[in-house]
Each structure stands twice: as C-alpha cells, then as structure tokens.
Design an enzyme around this catalytic site. Structure first.
Site, PDB file in Angstrom:
ATOM      1  N   CYS A 174     -11.222  18.451  12.091  1.00 10.85           N
ATOM      2  CA  CYS A 174     -12.155  17.641  11.303  1.00 10.85           C
ATOM      3  C   CYS A 174     -12.115  16.193  11.780  1.00 10.85           C
ATOM      4  O   CYS A 174     -11.087  15.706  12.239  1.00 10.85           O
ATOM      5  CB  CYS A 174     -11.718  17.753   9.845  1.00 10.85           C
ATOM      6  SG  CYS A 174     -12.542  16.641   8.732  1.00 10.85           S
TER       7      CYS A 174
ATOM      8  N   CYS B  98      -8.909  12.356   8.883  1.00  4.04           N
ATOM      9  CA  CYS B  98      -8.382  13.139  10.013  1.00  4.04           C
ATOM     10  C   CYS B  98      -8.625  12.480  11.370  1.00  4.04           C
ATOM     11  O   CYS B  98      -7.922  12.790  12.332  1.00  4.04           O
ATOM     12  CB  CYS B  98      -8.998  14.531  10.025  1.00  4.04           C
ATOM     13  SG  CYS B  98      -8.736  15.447   8.509  1.00  4.04           S
TER      14      CYS B  98
ATOM     15  N   ASP C 216     -15.724  20.521 -19.624  1.00  4.19           N
ATOM     16  CA  ASP C 216     -15.455  21.918 -19.935  1.00  4.19           C
ATOM     17  C   ASP C 216     -14.767  21.907 -21.296  1.00  4.19           C
ATOM     18  O   ASP C 216     -14.254  20.882 -21.734  1.00  4.19           O
ATOM     19  CB  ASP C 216     -14.559  22.491 -18.817  1.00  4.19           C
ATOM     20  CG  ASP C 216     -14.427  24.003 -18.925  1.00  4.19           C
ATOM     21  OD1 ASP C 216     -15.110  24.597 -19.789  1.00  4.19           O
ATOM     22  OD2 ASP C 216     -13.647  24.580 -18.154  1.00  4.19           O
TER      23      ASP C 216
ATOM     24  N   CYS D  66     -13.277  13.657   9.680  1.00  2.15           N
ATOM     25  CA  CYS D  66     -13.519  12.824   8.497  1.00  2.15           C
ATOM     26  C   CYS D  66     -12.670  11.554   8.627  1.00  2.15           C
ATOM     27  O   CYS D  66     -11.772  11.488   9.468  1.00  2.15           O
ATOM     28  CB  CYS D  66     -13.210  13.604   7.222  1.00  2.15           C
ATOM     29  SG  CYS D  66     -11.458  13.687   6.802  1.00  2.15           S
TER      30      CYS D  66
END
Ligand SMILES: [Zn+2]
Length: 534
Positions: free
Chosen positions: A274, A279, A87, A276
């Site tokens: 979650c 977690c 950016d 994942c």
C-alpha cells in the site's frame, strides 16, 4: 425523500442520503467509534481520511457517560461534525444475551443526544440458533418496531428498521416484508458478523438478496458489522448502501493489516503493498518494532485508508458500469468469495431486473461466473421473447464466433457468406450471449465484449443450451451447423441435433477443422443447394 439515487450498476447505487447534519454519499462506510478507547480521533476521520459519517454505540454512551453527550450535543461530545449514527445495544444482546435497558429508554436516549441516524433495540438472530429461537427474535423485533412509532418524538432523525432471521431465509423474507411496511427511512440487515467471520459469504449472499428483494428498494440498506474491504464489492453489488467497520480498530489491536484481498499479519510481512500516507515511507519491520500503542494507531490508520480506497474503487466502477468486472477481480482473492460470487447465478433474474443493461464500455467475460451478468440474462430473455427471424428464412446456418467483432466483418465469415442467399439465415453461436442473428451482431453488447479463450465447459454448455432453445422457439425448415470442434467440443452439435430431432426438422453439419477452407465452402454450397431445392 431522504435518499436519492444518482448512479446504478448491478444492485449497487451511488446515492445522496440527507441527514440533519448534512448530505452524505453512498456507498458509505461508518467507522465505529468506541468512546472508551479510540485509536484515531473522530475529528481526524473526516479531515484526514474523508469519512463523512461515523457510528457509535448509544448503549455504551448511556452506561458510561449518561447525560453528558446530551448536554454537550453528540457532535461536540465526539468531536465530529459529520453525520453520526448510533446503534442501540443490539450487538451487546448478541454477545451477552441481554442488556439492562428498555427499547423506550434507548430510543429516548438517542433522541436526547441528537443522533442523525438511530436504531431501535432489535433482537439479533445468532448464526447457530434453531428456527424456533430465530422466529422469536423476528417476532419480538417486529413488535418493538411497531411500538416504536407510538413512542418516538423526533422526526428529524433517520430511523433504522433492522431485518432479522439469520440464515433462516423464510424468516428474513417475512421480517423484511413486515419491516418494509413500517415508515422507517433506512433498513439494516442484522447480525451477519458471525456469517462473515466464518467466511460463509455464500450464506451472506442469500441473506442479503432475500432481505433486498423483500424491502422497499428506494430505502438504503445498512449491512451491520461488514467491515472488511475484501467483501465490500460483493455487498455493494447486492445493494448494500451503508456499512460500519469496527474491524479497522480491532484488527489493528491484533497486529493485522487489511488489504482489499485479505488480511496479513504484520509480523509476516516484508513489504507493504500500500502507498497510503502511513505505508509510503515505512517498512513492516520498523512498524513491528514500534511501541504497541503507536503500532496500533499505525495499523488502524492504514486499515481506514485501505477501506476508503476500496470504496472509491467501487464507486468509480459503478460510474463506469464495470462493477461486475471489479467484483470478479475481488472474488478471486479467496475461494469463499468466489463461491459466493458463483451463487449470484441463482439471482440472475432480480439482478437483471434492477440493473442497467447498457454500459459506457464493453464487457470482459472471464469465465462461466460471468454468465450471471445482467447483460447475458437480458439478452437471452429478449431474444427468446421478442425476436423473430426474417420471414423468408428457411434454413438456419449456425456459424461459430470469430475472433474479430462484429462477426460479420471477419475474414473467415466473408468467405462463407458467398454461399448464402436470402433463404438462409445466418446466426453466430458465441460466448457468452449464445445465439447472435447476423443482423443484430453490431447491437450492444454483442460485439462490445472480450472473452477469455479457451471457453470453460459451463460456458460451452450454456451456449449449447441457448442454441437448442433458439431452435425450439423458431420455425426454420432445417438447420446447418458449421461445427468447430476445436473450440466447442461436441456440446453444440449434440444440442442442435437433439433439438432438431425433437422439432422434426433436418440437421446437418460441416466440420470446419476436418475440411479445408475450400472444401467447407463446397460442402456448404452443396448442402444448402440440396435443402433449398428439396
Ligand atoms: Zn497503507
């Protein structure tokens, strides 16, 4: 062409974007890398999370590290061998009002470090500015975009042409048309961050659709600052291909836990929703007790996992032709998202124009929100412009939808069909498609859908309006309605009666609930006999 579309649904597409550091798949999320403070090292973003691309800020790199990234090469400097987008400092202009770098300098800097995707120094339109100031940001961004093509030296970089205008849609349209004429490979919609932070997803829908409808569709569209998984489905459905997320790290710093349905504060959580790798074997209380840095890393990693998982769900939904169903599910996570999804009704024509209308699977119709679906618009347009009833049909017999599909195979219809001969044309009135001629009722998707009962008022009114339009466009001598007041109230009956009156043809109805099955048949046979002999 650097962008190739592989699969489409709504305005969403799964595509391949070719960069000089490899081909990446869209919809694509670029995690934002802050070279000063980074909770998850860039190399791990690819290896452990599967992110193919990242974005960092060329303005910050230039200020803080000057020529080092150019000397080492950007990818080595960041420790990331995928695609790197930069950016330009536009965000800093939005926040601080100005930056001490010129467009020529920041373009040359991005060329020197070897960004794969790079951005000109646009002037973002802030959410609250007047039309006059918004006009200035659009005009100046355009001026810079034009001069950019005289100064750029590298053609192996994909250059981004940002669209500005903020909530002033006429300016967004003007900006998009002008930017689209310049040979950028990618476009971006500038500064929707403030709109998203105030949960004005409905305004965002207007901004995205206005930009999208005025830009070349074959170029990918980046939505700047759209980093929350709860709104990915909406943005992707409207044709945004690229996203960047700083939110995963910013939220982590504030103990905020992202989910595809919203954000929770870690201290208020008893359970992780979650599974994942972070977690799966932790509980919120233990994470809350960790040292701040460790907790921040935990949350940043979970937030990245949940973003990636949601993008995967969206891609699978695009492949299966079920993005609308996915979008409606996500829309119910927050009233503001549902408001935005309802706004799609205003864009049903462009949605229909660019969306495939034949799917591998049937459709789920939950409520009147689904009336904006391309399949519904497509069927309505086709029926009114391309369909002709059988030539010998004098009487239109309107029969209510049955639970069984195709309708003509339903038990209740088989009885009615005994009263029918060649002069009588049977059409079903059914949600969400309106009028279904008997001979078409096995055509996709007229039987390949499931609908929620009882119908809501908007859906009933929509079907009533379709029935009226159908009577208006056809040439029957009379109309007979099997009126099911229990499911349909009086809307369809009223619409029929009014349309017949306008057309100057006779109208009769048989109330299917008031009369027993036998009586219905007798009444129907009587009416039809009278009409045909009359
Ligand atoms: Zn997790």
């Amino acid at each position: 062409m650097s962008f190739e579309v592989k699969e489409k649904d709504l305005l969403a597409r799964i595509g391949k974007l070719k960069t000089k550091s490899g081909t990446v798949e869209t919809p694509l999320l670029f995690p934002v890398i802050n070279p000063n403070i980074q909770p998850v090292p860039p190399c791990r973003l690819k290896e452990d999370f599967g992110f193919e691309a990242i974005i960092t800020n060329a303005y910050i790199l230039k200020k803080r590290f000057q020529t080092t990234p150019a000397e080492q090469g950007l990818h080595k400097f960041l420790g990331f061998d995928g695609a790197v987008m930069t950016d330009s400092g536009a965000y800093q202009i939005l926040v601080y009002g100005n930056v001490d770098v010129t467009q020529a300098e920041i373009v040359a800097y991005q060329e020197s470090i070897g960004s794969d995707i790079a951005t000109i120094l646009d002037i973002p339109t802030s959410w609250k500015v007047t039309k006059e100031i918004a006009t200035k940001t659009v005009t100046e961004t355009l001026r810079r975009a034009k001069t950019f093509f005289q100064t750029k030296t590298r053609d192996d970089i994909l250059w981004v042409g940002p669209v500005q205008g903020g909530r002033h849609l006429d300016l967004v349209a003007k900006s998009a048309v002008a930017m689209g004429k310049l040979p950028f490979q990618i476009h971006a919609l500038g500064s929707p961050t403030e709109v998203m932070e105030s949960y004005r997803f409905d305004v965002l829908v207007d901004m995205i659709m206005t930009a999208k409808m005025n830009l070349p569709l074959e170029r990918p569209l980046h939505l700047f600052g759209a980093g929350h998984p709860m709104m990915f489905a909406l943005a992707v459905a409207l044709g945004c291909d690229l996203f960047d997320s700083a939110a995963y790290a910013l939220y982590a710093r504030e103990n905020r836990y992202m989910t595809e349905n919203g954000t929770w504060h870690l201290s208020e959580m008893d359970y992780f929703p979650c599974q994942c790798p972070k977690c799966a074997n932790q509980i919120p209380q233990d994470v809350m007790a960790k040292a701040p840095k460790e907790r921040e890393t935990f949350l940043a990693e979970h937030n990245l996992h949940v973003c990636k998982a949601e993008l995967n769900c969206i891609k699978q939904a695009i492949r299966d032709g079920r993005l609308w169903e996915h979008l409606e599910m996500r829309a119910h996570a927050h009233p503001a998202l549902l408001t935005a999804t309802k706004k799609l009704n205003a864009y049903r024509d462009p949605l229909e124009k660019h969306s495939p209308t034949t799917k591998r699977s049937g459709l789920f119709f939950f409520s009147s929100v689904g009336l904006a679906r391309p399949e519904v618009t497509h069927y309505r347009n086709r029926l009114l412009t391309r369909y002709c009833p059988p030539a010998d049909a004098k009487i239109l017999l309107l029969v209510p939808q049955t639970r069984t599909k195709p309708f003509h195979k339903a038990q209740e219809f088989k009885k009615i069909s005994k009263a029918v001969d060649a002069n009588v044309h049977v059409c079903f009135y059914a949600a969400p498609f309106g009028v279904t001629p008997l001979e078409l009722d096995e055509v996709y998707p007229l039987s390949q859908h499931e609908v929620t009962l009882p119908l809501d008022k908007e859906t009933i009114d929509y079907v009533a309006a379709q029935v009226a339009d159908y009577i208006q466009c056809t040439r029957y001598a009379s109309v007979v309605l099997l009126h099911d007041s229990q499911l349909w109230g009086s809307s369809v009956k009223k619409a029929c009666s009014k349309a017949c009156q306008k057309k100057g043809i006779s109208f009769e109805h048989v109330d299917v609930k008031a009369e027993g099955t036998k009586n219905i048949l007798t009444r129907l046979e009587m009416i039809l006999k009278k009409k045909l002999s009359g």
